[in-house]
Write a protein that holds these residues in place. Sequence first.
Motif, PDB file in Angstrom:
ATOM      1  N   PHE A 190      -3.741  10.137  -3.795  1.00  0.00           N
ATOM      2  CA  PHE A 190      -3.081   9.151  -4.551  1.00  0.00           C
ATOM      3  C   PHE A 190      -3.742   7.757  -4.087  1.00  0.00           C
ATOM      4  O   PHE A 190      -3.008   6.753  -4.820  1.00  0.00           O
ATOM      5  CB  PHE A 190      -1.675   9.505  -4.467  1.00  0.00           C
ATOM      6  N   GLY A 191      -3.925   7.300  -3.094  1.00  0.00           N
ATOM      7  CA  GLY A 191      -4.048   6.196  -2.450  1.00  0.00           C
ATOM      8  C   GLY A 191      -5.576   5.739  -3.243  1.00  0.00           C
ATOM      9  O   GLY A 191      -6.272   6.264  -3.246  1.00  0.00           O
ATOM     10  N   VAL A 192      -5.044   4.306  -3.683  1.00  0.00           N
ATOM     11  CA  VAL A 192      -6.229   3.720  -4.478  1.00  0.00           C
ATOM     12  C   VAL A 192      -7.264   2.782  -3.597  1.00  0.00           C
ATOM     13  O   VAL A 192      -8.112   2.903  -3.448  1.00  0.00           O
ATOM     14  CB  VAL A 192      -5.897   3.098  -5.968  1.00  0.00           C
ATOM     15  N   THR A 193      -6.254   2.025  -2.848  1.00  0.00           N
ATOM     16  CA  THR A 193      -6.848   1.218  -2.146  1.00  0.00           C
ATOM     17  C   THR A 193      -7.193   1.502  -0.602  1.00  0.00           C
ATOM     18  O   THR A 193      -7.998   0.980   0.155  1.00  0.00           O
ATOM     19  CB  THR A 193      -6.002  -0.302  -1.966  1.00  0.00           C
ATOM     20  N   SER A 202       0.807  -1.281   0.130  1.00  0.00           N
ATOM     21  CA  SER A 202       0.072   0.000   0.119  1.00  0.00           C
ATOM     22  C   SER A 202       0.821   1.402   0.070  1.00  0.00           C
ATOM     23  O   SER A 202       0.504   2.160  -0.613  1.00  0.00           O
ATOM     24  CB  SER A 202      -0.854   0.054   1.000  1.00  0.00           C
ATOM     25  N   LEU A 203       2.001   1.147   0.881  1.00  0.00           N
ATOM     26  CA  LEU A 203       2.775   2.422   0.743  1.00  0.00           C
ATOM     27  C   LEU A 203       3.514   2.522  -0.665  1.00  0.00           C
ATOM     28  O   LEU A 203       3.689   3.711  -1.081  1.00  0.00           O
ATOM     29  CB  LEU A 203       4.115   2.102   1.790  1.00  0.00           C
ATOM     30  N   HIS A 224     -11.094   8.467  -5.703  1.00  0.00           N
ATOM     31  CA  HIS A 224     -10.469   8.499  -6.970  1.00  0.00           C
ATOM     32  C   HIS A 224     -10.809   9.218  -7.965  1.00  0.00           C
ATOM     33  O   HIS A 224     -10.099  10.064  -8.818  1.00  0.00           O
ATOM     34  CB  HIS A 224     -10.326   6.788  -7.470  1.00  0.00           C
ATOM     35  N   ALA A 225     -12.159   9.511  -7.872  1.00  0.00           N
ATOM     36  CA  ALA A 225     -12.876  10.739  -8.986  1.00  0.00           C
ATOM     37  C   ALA A 225     -12.363  11.910  -8.710  1.00  0.00           C
ATOM     38  O   ALA A 225     -11.907  12.513  -9.696  1.00  0.00           O
ATOM     39  CB  ALA A 225     -14.437  10.623  -8.749  1.00  0.00           C
TER      40      ALA A 225
END
Length: 192
Positions: free
Chosen positions: A166-169, A55-56, A153-154
């Motif tokens: 910037f994180g997706v999960t 994740s990082l 994310h949008a």
Amino acid sequence: MAFFSLEHSKAAYLTDFILYGVAVSCLTIFLGWSAPFSHPWQMLALLGIGLIAASLIEYLLHRFILHGLQPFRRWHQTHHARPTALIGTPTILSITLIVFFVFSPALLLGDVLRASALTLGLTTGYLFYTITHHATHHWQADSSWLKRRKIQHARHHHLDTHPVFFGVTTSFWDDVFHSNVIERVKIKDSNK
């Protein structure tokens, strides 16, 4: 060359899901049969370290490489311009990076079981990322978790002048590195 193309055919795009699903299954079975039962916590700790590292790495690569360095930035802008296109990291590149920068160093520092446990964690994290990223662009959000991921994310996709989220999960690293605050972007704009 098709192996290094950013925009994939449907079959090539699905390769990541299949290949990494098989890799996670095989590593899980291998560790289940081979890992000594006297050290299960060590294997679980390495698996957890791999998941956290995934994740990082996801966050750092997205923020500093895909939004910072050419030619990666230009390639990633293609995804921003066409978010539902089947654009992604070529599988051969992601496999190479995992083998050379995760498994091989872990093998040199430990043994095949420890290297496999760490690699399993990171590979599981990468598979989770690919599924989550695909879901944010292509799936209907039925769960509150996926709805939050889609919204974040949008926001990322639509704030190109001052990218955030910037994180997706997970939003964890955005919280840690303060890249989740739209108000901060507005404040910067008003100070110009």
